[in-house]
Design a protein around this motif. Structure first.
Motif, mmCIF file in Angstrom:
data_model
loop_
_atom_site.group_PDB
_atom_site.id
_atom_site.type_symbol
_atom_site.label_atom_id
_atom_site.label_comp_id
_atom_site.label_asym_id
_atom_site.label_seq_id
_atom_site.Cartn_x
_atom_site.Cartn_y
_atom_site.Cartn_z
ATOM 1 N N ASN A 158 0.854 -1.242 0.104
ATOM 2 C CA ASN A 158 0.089 0.056 -0.052
ATOM 3 C C ASN A 158 0.685 1.418 -0.161
ATOM 4 N N LYS A 184 1.172 -4.919 3.595
ATOM 5 C CA LYS A 184 2.284 -4.250 3.945
ATOM 6 C C LYS A 184 2.187 -2.676 3.575
ATOM 7 N N THR A 187 5.966 2.558 4.691
ATOM 8 C CA THR A 187 6.639 2.536 5.661
ATOM 9 C C THR A 187 6.419 3.840 6.552
ATOM 10 N N SER A 236 3.779 4.290 -6.638
ATOM 11 C CA SER A 236 4.229 4.779 -7.645
ATOM 12 C C SER A 236 4.290 4.062 -9.023
ATOM 13 N N THR A 239 7.457 1.872 -8.863
ATOM 14 C CA THR A 239 7.359 0.636 -8.032
ATOM 15 C C THR A 239 6.339 -0.493 -8.920
ATOM 16 N N HIS A 479 -13.103 2.026 -8.471
ATOM 17 C CA HIS A 479 -11.965 2.834 -8.501
ATOM 18 C C HIS A 479 -10.867 2.033 -9.389
HETATM 19 P P1 NAP Z 1 5.916 3.764 -3.663
HETATM 20 O O1 NAP Z 1 7.183 4.578 -3.206
HETATM 21 O O2 NAP Z 1 5.867 3.077 -4.987
HETATM 22 O O3 NAP Z 1 5.381 3.111 -2.312
HETATM 23 C C1 NAP Z 1 4.047 2.179 -2.581
HETATM 24 C C2 NAP Z 1 4.606 1.084 -1.765
HETATM 25 O O4 NAP Z 1 5.420 0.001 -2.417
HETATM 26 C C3 NAP Z 1 5.053 1.189 -0.353
HETATM 27 O O5 NAP Z 1 4.281 0.247 0.513
HETATM 28 C C4 NAP Z 1 6.570 0.902 -0.444
HETATM 29 O O6 NAP Z 1 7.105 0.388 0.775
HETATM 30 C C5 NAP Z 1 6.491 -0.330 -1.368
HETATM 31 N N1 NAP Z 1 7.605 -0.798 -2.057
HETATM 32 C C6 NAP Z 1 8.617 0.276 -2.536
HETATM 33 N N2 NAP Z 1 9.533 -0.406 -3.132
HETATM 34 C C7 NAP Z 1 9.213 -1.676 -3.412
HETATM 35 C C8 NAP Z 1 9.683 -2.907 -3.876
HETATM 36 N N3 NAP Z 1 10.653 -2.644 -4.919
HETATM 37 N N4 NAP Z 1 8.809 -3.878 -4.063
HETATM 38 C C9 NAP Z 1 7.677 -4.116 -3.440
HETATM 39 N N5 NAP Z 1 7.138 -3.020 -2.736
HETATM 40 C C10 NAP Z 1 7.972 -1.902 -2.728
HETATM 41 O O7 NAP Z 1 4.733 5.053 -3.628
HETATM 42 P P2 NAP Z 1 4.402 6.077 -2.627
HETATM 43 O O8 NAP Z 1 5.169 7.093 -2.881
HETATM 44 O O9 NAP Z 1 4.207 5.366 -1.519
HETATM 45 O O10 NAP Z 1 2.960 6.449 -3.230
HETATM 46 C C11 NAP Z 1 2.438 7.764 -3.683
HETATM 47 C C12 NAP Z 1 1.978 7.215 -4.879
HETATM 48 O O11 NAP Z 1 1.003 6.377 -5.050
HETATM 49 C C13 NAP Z 1 1.580 8.531 -6.117
HETATM 50 O O12 NAP Z 1 2.030 8.398 -7.076
HETATM 51 C C14 NAP Z 1 -0.083 8.221 -5.995
HETATM 52 O O13 NAP Z 1 -0.682 8.936 -7.114
HETATM 53 C C15 NAP Z 1 -0.100 6.564 -5.826
HETATM 54 N N6 NAP Z 1 -1.250 6.271 -5.179
HETATM 55 C C16 NAP Z 1 -2.441 5.856 -6.051
HETATM 56 C C17 NAP Z 1 -3.420 5.390 -5.474
HETATM 57 C C18 NAP Z 1 -4.530 4.706 -6.526
HETATM 58 O O14 NAP Z 1 -5.551 4.342 -5.601
HETATM 59 N N7 NAP Z 1 -4.565 4.775 -7.703
HETATM 60 C C19 NAP Z 1 -3.699 5.548 -4.064
HETATM 61 C C20 NAP Z 1 -2.800 6.301 -3.461
HETATM 62 C C21 NAP Z 1 -1.704 6.440 -3.871
HETATM 63 P P3 NAP Z 1 7.755 1.497 1.660
HETATM 64 O O15 NAP Z 1 7.146 2.498 2.036
HETATM 65 O O16 NAP Z 1 8.755 0.657 2.641
HETATM 66 O O17 NAP Z 1 9.179 2.069 0.585
#
Ligand code: NAP
Length: 525
Positions: A158, A184, A187, A236, A239, A479
């Motif tokens: 998430n 998960k 963080t 993102s 990821t 959604h």
């Molecule tokens: P992120 O950096 O991609 O992290 C998302 C999740 O992935 C976190 O739990 C992160 O853990 C985990 N993660 C990171 N690297 C990973 C890997 N190599 N393998 C597996 N999991 C991994 O995204 P964010 O910065 O938290 O979120 C912001 C983004 O989410 C924005 O772009 C937003 O638009 C998007 N978003 C979309 C929705 C939707 O419903 N469409 C909803 C909310 C947000 P860690 O935190 O431990 O790094």
């Protein structure tokens, strides 16, 4: 100085503390350390097996109606601890009570919705998908499509912006389907997710293995996935690419749902005037979307399209309202907008604004106003910024860069066809909202934009009081979004169950199909 608590994980039916010092979680306004998380040293293989075997079989032994009862009981437990969740949200996410509600109460509401939907499925254990179909001239031999819960687990990875809703909007349909969950959380804001899972587990509502939480590093989680498991990722685009190309998905066909970033748009009717109600509705909604949760909503309006003649009037009206937004410490009564979740996000947002400014003018910059009860240098508070472009057709970054904060760009358009073309440059978004008093315009624009969006939200004066909000995700509506938005689908009422079920066609004689139907219910969408 006391040592911050290392939050335990729940895996394999037990509470396990990760090894090492852990990763600290901070208060983004005060800068103080709150708790720590660690997933180091966990026996992931055993934990995933336990969820799949113990949690999965116990859930599948129940009917849909019984599982719906579990969702209702979870909702009650969460209600009972609501105050603690608001405290954690303020401390760890820097949100005002109004913004915490979107996450906390939004999650509880979604659970309640699925509890009701599930109750209507009664004692069934299988879902019938459509009617029986004759296979030839002889009606004796027919095909019936059925849906059964997948015999695996659901892994949720998430994002940081919805530690509560992000869990429950996925867990409600998964648990109702009979599929165990391992979450998960991101963080930075993992504390609220961990605390909610802890309360639910401690209440003894669910069978062991039905709900697990792993906080901290994601290392090794994807490696555990087996062919009948599913993974749902929110975060993102970068990821998301890693998740999609992981061997579990690419080679073992683990079903994968992706919710990624999105450049959602708002479109004002070309025939609107500056004194029309449609104009006011657009202005109000844009300001709301920019400021709720400090713009950290995947569904927030990022691009605002107005007819060229109304560009200046819209800029002034939006700016005037933004100027009244007090930003700062969410504990202060005077504050309307709290902070971003971390100083890292603040740096990302400021960098994003700088990038967009290469193609846009600044129509409103709230950073000149003092923060309330917060230090501009150390807190993650960021004031709203409205950018603008009179020539969006010449822009590239404005349609490409998602700034995940209180930022939107106003754009002038000439005619509906051009507006549609510009909106579609977002390459697939979660939601587009329309503002008009004209039903024919709404219908035309909705059809022109629908295929590029998971949701089209039309706001007209007759629904001004009842509309649910551009960025509000309601469980009865879909959604997700195509293309850049990740290509995923969630919610949409009972449609959400599809992700957690496997469809098969049973080809058999009618007597056998009658026997099968005895434990089934027709899935009505
Ligand atoms: P992120 O950096 O991609 O992290 C998302 C999740 O992935 C976190 O739990 C992160 O853990 C985990 N993660 C990171 N690297 C990973 C890997 N190599 N393998 C597996 N999991 C991994 O995204 P964010 O910065 O938290 O979120 C912001 C983004 O989410 C924005 O772009 C937003 O638009 C998007 N978003 C979309 C929705 C939707 O419903 N469409 C909803 C909310 C947000 P860690 O935190 O431990 O790094």
């Amino acid at each position: 100085m006391s040592i911050p608590t290392l939050l335990p994980n729940h895996l394999g039916g037990q509470w396990v503390t990760g090894s090492g010092a852990g990763t600290p979680l901070f208060d983004p306004v005060l800068g103080t350390e709150l708790v720590r998380v660690s997933s180091a040293g966990l026996d992931l293989a055993a934990g995933f097996r336990f969820a799949r075997e113990q949690g999965g079989s116990a859930l599948r032994a129940l009917s849909y109606g019984q599982r719906a009862g579990l969702l209702g009981a979870i909702g009650k437990v969460l209600q009972a601890h609501r105050d603690a969740y608001y405290e954690i949200a303020t401390a760890n996410s820097g949100t005002t009570a109004r913004d915490s509600a979107v996450d906390i109460d939004g999650g509880i509401f979604t659970l309640g919705y699925y509890a009701k939907q599930g109750e209507a499925l009664g004692e069934a254990r299988v879902l019938l998908d459509g009617e029986r179909i004759r296979m030839g001239k002889d009606p004796a031999f027919q095909t019936q499509h059925i849906l059964q819960p997948t015999q695996g687990l659901a892994l949720f990875i998430n994002a940081f912006n919805f530690p509560s809703w992000g869990l429950w909007e996925k867990a409600a349909p998964a648990l109702l389907s009979g599929v165990p969950v391992i979450v998960k959380p991101a963080t930075a804001t993992a504390w609220l997710t961990q605390r909610m899972v802890q309360d639910v587990v401690d209440a003894g509502i669910l069978p062991p293995g039905a709900l697990s939480v792993v906080c901290g590093s994601s290392a090794g989680l994807m490696d555990q996935l087996q062919p009948f498991d599913v993974v749902s990722f929110t975060g993102s685009a970068e990821t998301a690419r890693l998740i999609r190309s992981h061997p579990a998905v690419a080679e073992r066909s683990v079903r994968c749902n992706i919710e990624a970033d999105s450049l959602n748009a708002a479109l004002l009717d070309p025939d609107a005037t500056a004194d029309s109600e449609a104009f006011n509705l657009l202005v109000n909604e844009v300001v709301r979307e920019m400021t709720v949760k400090s713009g950290q909503k995947c569904t927030a309006i990022r691009r605002v399209f107005v007819p060229r003649a109304l560009y200046d009037a819209a800029a002034q009206a939006i700016a005037a309202k933004l100027a009244r937004t007090t930003v700062g410490n969410p504990r202060s009564e005077a504050v309307r907008m709290g902070s971003l979740v971390s100083t890292e996000q603040k740096a990302n947002v400021l960098e994003g604004i700088a990038r967009l400014r290469a193609e846009a003018e600044v129509l409103f910059d709230g950073s000149g106003q003092p923060l309330v009860d917060a230090d501009a240098a150390t807190s993650a508070c960021v004031a709203p910024t409205l950018l603008g472009s009179r020539a969006p057709a010449q822009a590239r970054l404005l349609h490409e860069v998602e700034v995940f904060g209180p930022v939107a760009t106003l754009m002038a358009y000439d005619g509906l066809a051009q507006a549609v073309e510009l909106i579609r440059r977002g390459e697939g978004s979660l939601v587009c909202s329309l503002y008009s008093a004209n039903p024919a315009f709404i219908a035309e624009a909705a059809l022109a934009l629908g295929s590029a969006h998971g949701r089209v939200h039309a706001i007209s004066p007759d629904v001004a009081a009842s509309q649910t909000g551009h960025g509000n995700v309601m469980p009865m509506s879909l959604h997700g979004g195509p293309g850049r938005a990740g290509g995923g689908e969630e919610l949409g009422g009972l449609r959400a169950l599809g992700f957690y079920h496997r469809r098969s066609a049973v080809q058999a004689g009618v007597d056998a199909l009658d026997a099968l139907a005895a434990s089934a219910v027709a899935l009505k969408l």
